[in-house]
Motif scaffolding. Structure first.
Motif, PDB file in Angstrom:
ATOM      1  N   UNK A 219       0.883  -1.254   0.086  1.00 30.34           N
ATOM      2  CA  UNK A 219      -0.027  -0.141  -0.042  1.00 30.34           C
ATOM      3  C   UNK A 219       0.994   1.329  -0.121  1.00 30.34           C
ATOM      4  N   UNK A 220       2.100   1.149   0.070  1.00 32.54           N
ATOM      5  CA  UNK A 220       2.996   2.473  -0.273  1.00 32.54           C
ATOM      6  C   UNK A 220       4.523   1.892  -0.398  1.00 32.54           C
ATOM      7  N   UNK A 221       4.583   2.382  -1.576  1.00 33.85           N
ATOM      8  CA  UNK A 221       6.194   2.083  -2.105  1.00 33.85           C
ATOM      9  C   UNK A 221       6.581   3.463  -3.033  1.00 33.85           C
ATOM     10  N   UNK A 222       7.720   3.652  -2.802  1.00 30.47           N
ATOM     11  CA  UNK A 222       8.028   4.848  -3.752  1.00 30.47           C
ATOM     12  C   UNK A 222       9.057   4.390  -4.943  1.00 30.47           C
ATOM     13  N   UNK A 223       8.520   3.764  -5.792  1.00 30.40           N
ATOM     14  CA  UNK A 223       9.255   3.092  -7.083  1.00 30.40           C
ATOM     15  C   UNK A 223       9.815   4.604  -8.056  1.00 30.40           C
ATOM     16  N   UNK A 224       9.339   5.763  -7.743  1.00 29.14           N
ATOM     17  CA  UNK A 224       9.790   6.836  -8.572  1.00 29.14           C
ATOM     18  C   UNK A 224      11.200   7.156  -7.869  1.00 29.14           C
TER      19      UNK A 224
ATOM     20  N   UNK B  70      -0.755  -5.459  -6.280  1.00 32.11           N
ATOM     21  CA  UNK B  70      -1.221  -4.146  -6.266  1.00 32.11           C
ATOM     22  C   UNK B  70      -0.255  -3.509  -5.522  1.00 32.11           C
ATOM     23  N   UNK B  71       0.005  -2.151  -5.794  1.00 29.55           N
ATOM     24  CA  UNK B  71       1.089  -1.381  -5.418  1.00 29.55           C
ATOM     25  C   UNK B  71       0.378   0.171  -5.507  1.00 29.55           C
ATOM     26  N   UNK B  72       0.645   0.950  -4.468  1.00 25.02           N
ATOM     27  CA  UNK B  72       0.580   2.383  -4.340  1.00 25.02           C
ATOM     28  C   UNK B  72       1.627   2.986  -4.128  1.00 25.02           C
ATOM     29  N   UNK B  73       1.886   3.839  -5.196  1.00 24.96           N
ATOM     30  CA  UNK B  73       3.228   4.731  -5.293  1.00 24.96           C
ATOM     31  C   UNK B  73       2.763   6.018  -4.675  1.00 24.96           C
ATOM     32  N   UNK B  74       2.950   6.421  -3.512  1.00 28.26           N
ATOM     33  CA  UNK B  74       2.703   8.025  -3.095  1.00 28.26           C
ATOM     34  C   UNK B  74       3.947   8.897  -3.788  1.00 28.26           C
ATOM     35  N   UNK B  75       3.546  10.085  -3.948  1.00 27.97           N
ATOM     36  CA  UNK B  75       4.150  11.127  -4.286  1.00 27.97           C
ATOM     37  C   UNK B  75       4.677  11.884  -2.953  1.00 27.97           C
ATOM     38  N   UNK B  76       5.984  12.805  -3.291  1.00 31.74           N
ATOM     39  CA  UNK B  76       6.375  13.487  -2.190  1.00 31.74           C
ATOM     40  C   UNK B  76       6.419  14.980  -2.449  1.00 31.74           C
ATOM     41  N   UNK B  77       6.352  15.414  -3.858  1.00 34.33           N
ATOM     42  CA  UNK B  77       6.729  16.544  -4.201  1.00 34.33           C
ATOM     43  C   UNK B  77       5.929  16.585  -5.734  1.00 34.33           C
ATOM     44  N   UNK B  78       6.125  17.632  -6.505  1.00 36.69           N
ATOM     45  CA  UNK B  78       5.436  17.570  -7.477  1.00 36.69           C
ATOM     46  C   UNK B  78       5.975  16.478  -8.421  1.00 36.69           C
TER      47      UNK B  78
ATOM     48  N   UNK C 176       2.460   8.537 -13.841  1.00 37.16           N
ATOM     49  CA  UNK C 176       3.058   7.786 -14.882  1.00 37.16           C
ATOM     50  C   UNK C 176       3.333   6.604 -14.850  1.00 37.16           C
ATOM     51  N   UNK C 177       3.673   6.154 -13.635  1.00 37.88           N
ATOM     52  CA  UNK C 177       3.770   4.767 -13.365  1.00 37.88           C
ATOM     53  C   UNK C 177       2.379   3.711 -13.390  1.00 37.88           C
ATOM     54  N   UNK C 178       1.759   4.517 -12.722  1.00 41.94           N
ATOM     55  CA  UNK C 178       0.067   4.200 -12.616  1.00 41.94           C
ATOM     56  C   UNK C 178      -0.420   3.853 -14.144  1.00 41.94           C
TER      57      UNK C 178
ATOM     58  N   UNK D 120      -6.432   7.200 -11.850  1.00 40.90           N
ATOM     59  CA  UNK D 120      -5.677   6.014 -10.905  1.00 40.90           C
ATOM     60  C   UNK D 120      -4.881   6.650  -9.730  1.00 40.90           C
ATOM     61  N   UNK D 121      -5.340   7.716  -9.405  1.00 39.67           N
ATOM     62  CA  UNK D 121      -4.888   8.494  -8.129  1.00 39.67           C
ATOM     63  C   UNK D 121      -6.135   8.106  -7.160  1.00 39.67           C
ATOM     64  N   UNK D 122      -5.526   7.257  -6.448  1.00 39.15           N
ATOM     65  CA  UNK D 122      -6.427   6.900  -5.356  1.00 39.15           C
ATOM     66  C   UNK D 122      -6.396   7.351  -3.835  1.00 39.15           C
ATOM     67  N   UNK D 123      -5.476   8.270  -3.815  1.00 38.91           N
ATOM     68  CA  UNK D 123      -5.453   8.856  -2.206  1.00 38.91           C
ATOM     69  C   UNK D 123      -4.384  10.151  -2.620  1.00 38.91           C
ATOM     70  N   UNK D 124      -4.597  10.987  -1.199  1.00 36.49           N
ATOM     71  CA  UNK D 124      -3.560  11.988  -1.254  1.00 36.49           C
ATOM     72  C   UNK D 124      -2.463  11.749  -0.258  1.00 36.49           C
ATOM     73  N   UNK D 125      -1.363  11.585  -0.691  1.00 37.47           N
ATOM     74  CA  UNK D 125      -0.326  11.478   0.258  1.00 37.47           C
ATOM     75  C   UNK D 125       0.996  11.278  -0.524  1.00 37.47           C
ATOM     76  N   UNK D 126       2.233  11.414   0.126  1.00 37.00           N
ATOM     77  CA  UNK D 126       2.033  11.249   1.467  1.00 37.00           C
ATOM     78  C   UNK D 126       2.344  12.840   2.190  1.00 37.00           C
ATOM     79  N   UNK D 127       1.464  13.264   3.036  1.00 35.40           N
ATOM     80  CA  UNK D 127       1.304  14.246   3.654  1.00 35.40           C
ATOM     81  C   UNK D 127       1.562  14.215   5.239  1.00 35.40           C
ATOM     82  N   UNK D 128       1.591  15.362   6.008  1.00 34.52           N
ATOM     83  CA  UNK D 128       1.514  15.242   7.233  1.00 34.52           C
ATOM     84  C   UNK D 128       2.678  15.997   7.919  1.00 34.52           C
TER      85      UNK D 128
END
Ligand code: NI
Length: 260
Positions: A5-10, A32-40, A48-50, A87-95
């Motif tokens: 649910x959380x991997x940074x293949x970018x 299944x893999x979700x790749x969250x972004x950390x900046x733009x 692009x990976x999705x 294919x954007x399934x969430x907002x993250x990662x944020x915090x």
């Protein structure tokens, strides 16, 4: 099948073999893999990976660690547009991250709230990064009772976990649950119902034992599954199956056709 649910293949750590490793995932039982972004930039790459892989989904977001030197309003408005991608399934990662950056607490909190409001507007869950900022993270979360989300790589107390669970949140567990000093996270896993556990690698980071110190990838999630199974006194296959279903439910992917 395993859902990471959380991997940074970018990440630059995958520059040499990103496509080889992602193409190999279905053969390694990763469905299944979700790749969250950390900046733009990383949010763009996540999308692009999705687009390239059926089983990869994206989240877009601005990580608190990347606010001080990279954030611009222009980039943030592009991020808000990317967030609407199918294919954007969430907002993250944020915090909030007071470990890496104690100097910009107010900026971090402000952007955390803006991104929560974006998630609510789009009816998507949030992936929360909370490092050494438990009090402030909870204070913000309490302001948004309708918000769905996960505390990724959960590192808070059992008390805080109970409050999050009561509010409908999920908790994410990674490689550190296999480390020797993981007593607190084991206690949290014990009290966390199996339908609220998400498993994640945070690749390329947080590699589980016995590969600790090496680059992480979704294939190594099996060691996290085994540890959770041991704590929950359930067979690993059952944890694998339940956490796959949790991931589909959390990210709103129940309609996709995969064999769990
Ligand atoms: Ni991460």
């Amino acid at each position: 099948m395993i859902f990471d649910t959380h991997a940074h293949y970018d990440s630059g750590a995958f520059n040499a073999d990103r496509f080889e490793i992602l193409s190999a995932m279905p053969g390694m039982n990763v469905g299944g893999i979700v790749n969250p972004g950390c900046d733009i930039e990383s949010s763009r790459t996540a999308i692009a990976l999705a687009e390239k892989y059926d089983f990869v989904y994206a989240a877009v977001g601005w990580h608190p660690e990347d606010i001080a030197d990279k954030f611009t309003e222009e980039a943030f408005s592009e991020l808000c547009t990317l967030a609407e991608h199918p294919k954007c399934v969430a907002i993250g990662e944020i915090g909030l991250d007071y470990y890496w950056d104690r100097e910009h607490k107010e900026e971090q909190k402000k952007l955390f709230r803006r991104q929560i409001e974006l998630a609510l507007r789009l009816n998507k869950p949030v992936i929360v990064h909370d490092r050494e900022a438990h009090g402030d993270s909870m204070e913000i979360v309490r302001d948004y009772p309708g918000l769905r989300g996960v505390f990724h790589c959960y590192s808070g107390s059992a008390e805080m976990a109970k409050e999050l669970l009561k509010r409908g949140w999920y908790l994410g567990f990674d490689g550190p649950v296999t480390y020797k000093n993981a007593r607190q996270s084991h206690e949290v896993i014990e009290l966390c119902p199996t339908d609220r556990i998400l498993i994640e690698t945070d690749s390329p980071y947080l590699t589980p034992v016995p590969f600790r110190g090496k680059r992480n990838d979704s294939g190594k999630l099996i060691y996290v599954i085994e540890k959770i199974a041991e704590i929950k006194k359930l067979p690993p296959q059952e944890i694998e199956r339940l956490t796959f279903i949790n991931a589909l439910k959390f990210y709103g992917l129940e309609d996709i056709n995969v064999q769990t």
